[in-house]
Design an enzyme around this catalytic site. Structure first.
Site, short mmCIF file in Angstrom:
data_model
loop_
_atom_site.label_atom_id
_atom_site.label_comp_id
_atom_site.label_asym_id
_atom_site.label_seq_id
_atom_site.Cartn_x
_atom_site.Cartn_y
_atom_site.Cartn_z
N ASP A 30 -9.09 -17.06 22.85
CA ASP A 30 -8.88 -15.65 22.58
C ASP A 30 -10.14 -14.93 22.99
O ASP A 30 -11.18 -15.06 22.35
CB ASP A 30 -8.59 -15.45 21.09
CG ASP A 30 -8.42 -13.98 20.71
OD1 ASP A 30 -8.59 -13.09 21.59
OD2 ASP A 30 -8.11 -13.70 19.54
N TYR B 224 -6.96 2.05 30.44
CA TYR B 224 -6.91 0.89 31.33
C TYR B 224 -7.74 1.08 32.60
O TYR B 224 -8.57 0.24 32.95
CB TYR B 224 -5.46 0.58 31.70
CG TYR B 224 -5.34 -0.53 32.72
CD1 TYR B 224 -5.50 -1.86 32.34
CD2 TYR B 224 -5.08 -0.25 34.06
CE1 TYR B 224 -5.40 -2.88 33.28
CE2 TYR B 224 -4.97 -1.26 34.99
CZ TYR B 224 -5.14 -2.58 34.59
OH TYR B 224 -5.04 -3.58 35.52
N LYS C 78 -11.30 -1.02 34.10
CA LYS C 78 -11.48 -1.76 35.35
C LYS C 78 -12.66 -1.19 36.15
O LYS C 78 -13.34 -1.94 36.86
CB LYS C 78 -10.19 -1.74 36.17
CG LYS C 78 -9.03 -2.48 35.49
CD LYS C 78 -9.39 -3.93 35.17
CE LYS C 78 -8.24 -4.71 34.60
NZ LYS C 78 -8.57 -6.13 34.30
#
Length: 239
Positions: free
Chosen positions: A61, A162, A166
């Site tokens: 995890d 999101y 990145k």
């Protein structure tokens, strides 16, 4: 020491991650399937072994300091070193019905959650696995990014958690490359493209196998290969 090369892929039980594992296995690697879910992890390993692949499941995890440390200890116990690390695990975070994240109404907890997996998770895993990678003669690290994080291209829907995650992942990749300059460890970021997977609700136009191609290529770079770059199959991506 065993001469078999070993690769660990996070988020490897399905989609692009599983395809990356298959691609690396085809290159002769022993593959370590990193995944949180025990059942899915074991099913992925069973599929690989049925195809004759030397595969081992690793409970991992990426959001857990303790879990990542335990995973590194398990890798050391099982194989003693790593030759390749592919940081593939990632999340999009909750989106609206049109798969967007509006920056003007974004819940900050969404941003924290996405960053914890997509950026902090990469740092956690990379730093835990670096001692094992340094035992390899040609260690490689591949961070799975997205051209949605490109400040130049501005692709895809507006995803205010999101896409910036990145962008930050690309920036972190550069910092690692600078720090690791002069060592055998080569690190780069990869864009798999718009892949049909659970992640994209199977709306993508590329197969997981196509998306995995650039990751496998960067994982098997020669010793004079590029460092700190951002690439898809066609070459460098502006970001």
């Amino acid at each position: 020491m065993n001469s078999t090369r070993t690769a660990l892929v996070t988020g490897a039980n399905k989609g692009i991650g599983f395809a990356i594992v298959q691609g690396l296995a085809a290159e002769g690697f022993r593959v370590l399937v990193g995944a949180r879910d025990r059942t899915r992890r074991e099913q992925a390993v069973d599929r690989l072994r049925a195809d004759g692949v030397d595969a081992l499941g690793i409970a991992l995890d990426v959001t857990s300091d303790q879990g990542v440390a335990a995973a590194a200890a398990e890798v050391e116990r099982a194989v003693g070193r790593l030759d390749v690390l592919v940081n593939n695990a990632g999340i999009s975070g909750p989106t609206a019905e049109d798969f967007t994240q509006d920056p003007t109404s974004l819940d900050l907890d969404v941003v924290r959650t996405v960053l914890d997996t997509n950026v902090l998770g990469v740092i956690r895993v990379t730093n835990a696995m670096l001692p094992l990678l340094r035992r390899s003669p040609s260690p490689r690290i591949v961070n799975m990014s997205s051209d949605m994080g490109s400040l130049t291209l501005r692709t895809g829907p507006i995803m205010a958690a999101y896409a910036p995650s990145k962008s930050m992942l690309n920036a972190v990749t550069v910092q690692y490359a600078r720090q690791l300059e002069g060592t055998p460890v080569i690190i780069n970021a990869a864009c798999p493209g718009y892949v049909a997977s659970d992640f994209t609700h199977h709306a993508g136009v590329r197969t997981p196998e196509q998306g995995a191609t650039i990751a496998v290529r960067l994982a098997t770079l020669p010793d004079d290969g590029p460092r700190g770059g951002f690439f898809n199959e066609e070459g460098p991506i502006p970001w």
